[in-house]
Write an enzyme that holds these catalytic residues in place. Structure first.
Site, mmCIF file in Angstrom:
data_model
loop_
_atom_site.group_PDB
_atom_site.id
_atom_site.type_symbol
_atom_site.label_atom_id
_atom_site.label_comp_id
_atom_site.label_asym_id
_atom_site.label_seq_id
_atom_site.Cartn_x
_atom_site.Cartn_y
_atom_site.Cartn_z
ATOM 1 C CD GLU A 90 -1.499 -0.241 3.613
ATOM 2 O OE1 GLU A 90 -1.891 -1.372 3.939
ATOM 3 O OE2 GLU A 90 -1.952 0.811 4.100
ATOM 4 C CB CYS A 103 3.448 7.461 2.710
ATOM 5 S SG CYS A 103 3.922 6.206 3.903
ATOM 6 C CB CYS A 110 7.833 -5.511 8.098
ATOM 7 S SG CYS A 110 9.163 -4.689 9.009
ATOM 8 C CB CYS A 114 7.229 -2.641 15.630
ATOM 9 S SG CYS A 114 8.886 -2.126 15.142
ATOM 10 C CB CYS A 117 3.858 -2.228 13.283
ATOM 11 S SG CYS A 117 3.925 -1.921 11.518
ATOM 12 C CB CYS A 331 0.289 1.589 10.574
ATOM 13 S SG CYS A 331 0.542 3.275 11.100
HETATM 14 N N1 SAH Z 1 10.145 0.297 9.320
HETATM 15 C C1 SAH Z 1 10.244 1.717 9.335
HETATM 16 C C2 SAH Z 1 9.221 2.432 8.463
HETATM 17 C C3 SAH Z 1 7.808 1.934 8.436
HETATM 18 S S1 SAH Z 1 6.744 2.304 9.773
HETATM 19 C C4 SAH Z 1 10.232 2.236 10.749
HETATM 20 O O1 SAH Z 1 10.093 1.462 11.669
HETATM 21 O O2 SAH Z 1 10.418 3.432 10.937
HETATM 22 C C5 SAH Z 1 6.515 4.047 9.811
HETATM 23 C C6 SAH Z 1 6.239 4.576 11.215
HETATM 24 O O3 SAH Z 1 4.934 4.184 11.685
HETATM 25 C C7 SAH Z 1 7.217 4.062 12.253
HETATM 26 O O4 SAH Z 1 7.592 5.092 13.125
HETATM 27 C C8 SAH Z 1 6.383 3.021 12.982
HETATM 28 O O5 SAH Z 1 6.900 2.738 14.248
HETATM 29 C C9 SAH Z 1 5.037 3.688 12.993
HETATM 30 N N2 SAH Z 1 3.892 2.820 13.270
HETATM 31 C C10 SAH Z 1 3.698 1.545 12.881
HETATM 32 N N3 SAH Z 1 2.522 1.080 13.317
HETATM 33 C C11 SAH Z 1 1.950 2.106 13.980
HETATM 34 C C12 SAH Z 1 0.716 2.245 14.670
HETATM 35 N N4 SAH Z 1 -0.162 1.237 14.736
HETATM 36 N N5 SAH Z 1 0.452 3.444 15.240
HETATM 37 C C13 SAH Z 1 1.333 4.470 15.136
HETATM 38 N N6 SAH Z 1 2.500 4.397 14.512
HETATM 39 C C14 SAH Z 1 2.831 3.219 13.940
#
Ligand code: SAH
Length: 343
Positions: A90, A103, A110, A114, A117, A331
């Site tokens: 996406e 974006c 991935c 995290c 996420c 996300c």
């Molecule tokens: N892998 C990279 C880029 C992709 S995620 C990274 O970790 O930075 C982009 C941003 O969205 C990151 O800061 C990630 O931690 C955040 N993110 C992911 N899921 C999220 C969620 N459910 N709520 C808020 N931020 C989120």
């Protein structure tokens, strides 16, 4: 094999290797990266013989639109694309006063894990090719008929886990013979793969590096982000200081606020202490709850309080404005929904 991932010098070499004139390389490059051609059919000044040679030997990878949602509030557009092998990614288009921003995703899935996420729930399917990263932007610029001026790598995937392809992507998207997007208008977001941050620093690019920090100390960060078990906050911040020394670019720290987990006043004070003296900017993002986990979004009062404490300690801070709230699928949630509906 993958024509759109080739640099101009590589295209020159390829043309020479098949007995073609060098100037054909620039023509091809401009068709692909300036006029955003989807196939050789659109390339008017390329002879038929060369086109059929290319079709035999090369692929022109693109993205196939599956769905597009447009926000009635702010015009944000979310795209779901299919790749040649059936993988789904996406991308998001956002309109700002200073220009249009896309974006993009850097991987299908991935493997960083995290906890909050959605993109990581199914693990990593594969890395995206440079051409597939470019094609998200190219498709969207054609679709909206508006110039894309900013790119953020904050979609699905960890860009520094697909380092070589991301570097090649950067070279192509900033090329004067292509879309010519300025390095200063490109942001790479990483969960903090320390050796790669140091490697990137040595490139001396003028891009913005965003670090997903989300916690002021190792214990809390390890609970939210498995990558924190490999690299401590101190190691990460030391790599950030190195990045800053090498590039002179102010960096961004992303901090997603999870109610009762990392959003307390003492966490803000601890964070301010750790960032003291570092040229940076903190982006506070109330976490987007995903249904697979029971993380809750911080209440607005906690967010404001957190911000105030950082400001009092002279840390630059903004609260991320939510875009496309009515088409909420942030996300990686859109991709996940689509994948689940397939099985
Ligand atoms: N892998 C990279 C880029 C992709 S995620 C990274 O970790 O930075 C982009 C941003 O969205 C990151 O800061 C990630 O931690 C955040 N993110 C992911 N899921 C999220 C969620 N459910 N709520 C808020 N931020 C989120």
């Amino acid at each position: 094999m993958d024509l759109k991932s080739m640099t101009l010098p590589e295209l020159c070499e390829y043309m020479e290797s098949i007995g073609e004139k060098k100037f054909r390389a620039r023509q091809l490059f401009e068709w692909l990266h300036k006029h955003l051609a989807l196939s050789t059919d659109e390339m008017k000044n390329i002879p038929k013989t060369l086109k059929s040679k290319i079709s035999e030997e090369q692929k022109i990878l693109g993205v196939k639109p599956l769905e597009c949602y447009v926000s009635e509030i702010d015009g944000t557009r979310k795209y779901l694309f299919e790749l040649y092998d059936g993988n789904i990614i996406e991308s998001v288009w956002m309109k700002y006063k200073h220009g249009n921003s896309v974006c993009i995703s850097s991987q299908a899935g991935c493997r960083m894990g995290c906890r909050f996420c959605a993109s990581t729930l199914g693990g990593l399917d594969r890395n995206l090719e440079p051409s597939e990263m470019l094609s998200q932007i190219y498709y969207i610029q054609r679709d909206t008929k508006e110039r894309v001026s900013n790119v953020v790598m904050m979609g699905t995937g960890e860009p520094l886990d697909n380092y070589d392809n991301v570097l090649r992507f950067l070279e192509l998207i900033t090329s004067e013979d292509g879309l010519n997007i300025s390095q200063r208008n490109i942001t790479i977001s990483t969960c903090g793969i320390v050796p790669k941050i140091r490697e990137l620093a040595m490139k001396h690019f003028q891009i913005t590096l965003a670090i997903s920090l989300h916690a002021p100390n190792d214990g809390m960060r390890q609970e939210l982000m498995p990558v924190a078990r490999k690299y401590s906050v101190e190691e990460l911040l030391s790599a950030c200081r190195f990045y800053l020394e090498e590039t002179n670019r102010r960096m961004t720290f992303e901090y997603s606020l999870v109610a009762g987990v990392n959003d307390q006043p003492e966490h803000a004070r601890e964070l301010a202490g750790r960032l003291d003296g570092l040229l940076c900017h903190v982006n506070l993002i109330p976490v987007n709850p995903i249904k697979e986990r029971d993380f809750k979004q911080s209440v607005p009062e906690s967010v404001m309080e957190f911000k105030k404490i950082l400001e009092k300690n002279r840390v630059n801070v903004t609260i991320r404005r939510e875009m496309g709230a009515d088409i909420n699928a942030a996300c990686g949630q859109l991709r996940r929904k689509k994948l689940k509906s397939r099985v």
